[in-house]
Scaffold this active site. Structure first.
Site, mmCIF file in Angstrom:
data_model
loop_
_atom_site.group_PDB
_atom_site.id
_atom_site.type_symbol
_atom_site.label_atom_id
_atom_site.label_comp_id
_atom_site.label_asym_id
_atom_site.label_seq_id
_atom_site.Cartn_x
_atom_site.Cartn_y
_atom_site.Cartn_z
ATOM 1 N N VAL A 6 2.295 9.797 -7.929
ATOM 2 C CA VAL A 6 1.885 8.769 -6.931
ATOM 3 C C VAL A 6 3.465 8.163 -6.636
ATOM 4 O O VAL A 6 4.075 7.928 -7.668
ATOM 5 C CB VAL A 6 0.966 7.677 -7.200
ATOM 6 C CG1 VAL A 6 0.959 6.801 -6.201
ATOM 7 C CG2 VAL A 6 -0.576 8.368 -7.476
ATOM 8 N N CYS A 7 3.810 8.063 -5.229
ATOM 9 C CA CYS A 7 5.006 7.216 -4.970
ATOM 10 C C CYS A 7 4.763 6.322 -3.655
ATOM 11 O O CYS A 7 3.441 6.254 -3.388
ATOM 12 C CB CYS A 7 6.203 8.016 -4.389
ATOM 13 S SG CYS A 7 6.153 8.811 -2.963
ATOM 14 N N GLY A 8 5.284 5.491 -3.399
ATOM 15 C CA GLY A 8 5.053 4.512 -2.284
ATOM 16 C C GLY A 8 4.758 5.019 -0.979
ATOM 17 O O GLY A 8 3.652 4.623 -0.347
ATOM 18 N N SER A 13 9.829 11.212 -3.183
ATOM 19 C CA SER A 13 9.820 11.045 -4.717
ATOM 20 C C SER A 13 8.614 11.565 -5.488
ATOM 21 O O SER A 13 8.684 11.930 -6.357
ATOM 22 C CB SER A 13 9.817 9.362 -5.066
ATOM 23 O OG SER A 13 9.098 8.774 -4.429
ATOM 24 N N ILE A 39 0.595 5.363 -2.613
ATOM 25 C CA ILE A 39 0.018 4.314 -3.231
ATOM 26 C C ILE A 39 -1.249 4.094 -2.230
ATOM 27 O O ILE A 39 -2.387 3.651 -2.921
ATOM 28 C CB ILE A 39 1.160 3.185 -3.452
ATOM 29 C CG1 ILE A 39 0.400 2.005 -4.337
ATOM 30 C CG2 ILE A 39 1.496 2.471 -2.026
ATOM 31 C CD1 ILE A 39 0.314 2.646 -5.699
#
Length: 93
Positions: A6-8, A13, A39
């Site tokens: 998980v990334c923003g 990423s 996210i």
């Protein structure tokens, strides 16, 4: 086994993290399905996951999950990722 990275935003990423988690899993001899999420969709996507791998800044935003959350502070260091995954997997046993 299912692992969610998980990334923003669910792009850059988390894809780098996914590739490095896959490398770390290979070095540990562990087979898993690794998926990515941003996210905003991570809580729903994590419903069927065994592990959720994310950064320390995003982990608190995930709230309570059934899956174990693995915090990775260096998304490109495969050795550190492998150690974190190994620790999480041994706790699950």
């Amino acid at each position: 086994m299912k692992i969610l990275t998980v990334c923003g935003m669910g792009v850059g990423s988390s894809i780098i993290l996914k590739m490095n988690v896959e490398k770390a899993l290979r070095s540990l001899g562990v087979t898993a399905d690794v998926e990515v999420a941003d996210i905003g969709t991570a809580r729903g996507a994590a419903a069927g996951a065994d592990l959720v791998v994310t950064s320390g800044e995003l982990a608190p935003q995930l709230g309570e999950l059934k899956a174990k959350i693995v915090v990775i502070d260096n998304l490109v260091n495969v050795d550190l990722i492998a150690r974190a995954l190994e620790a999480a997997l041994s706790e699950a046993r």
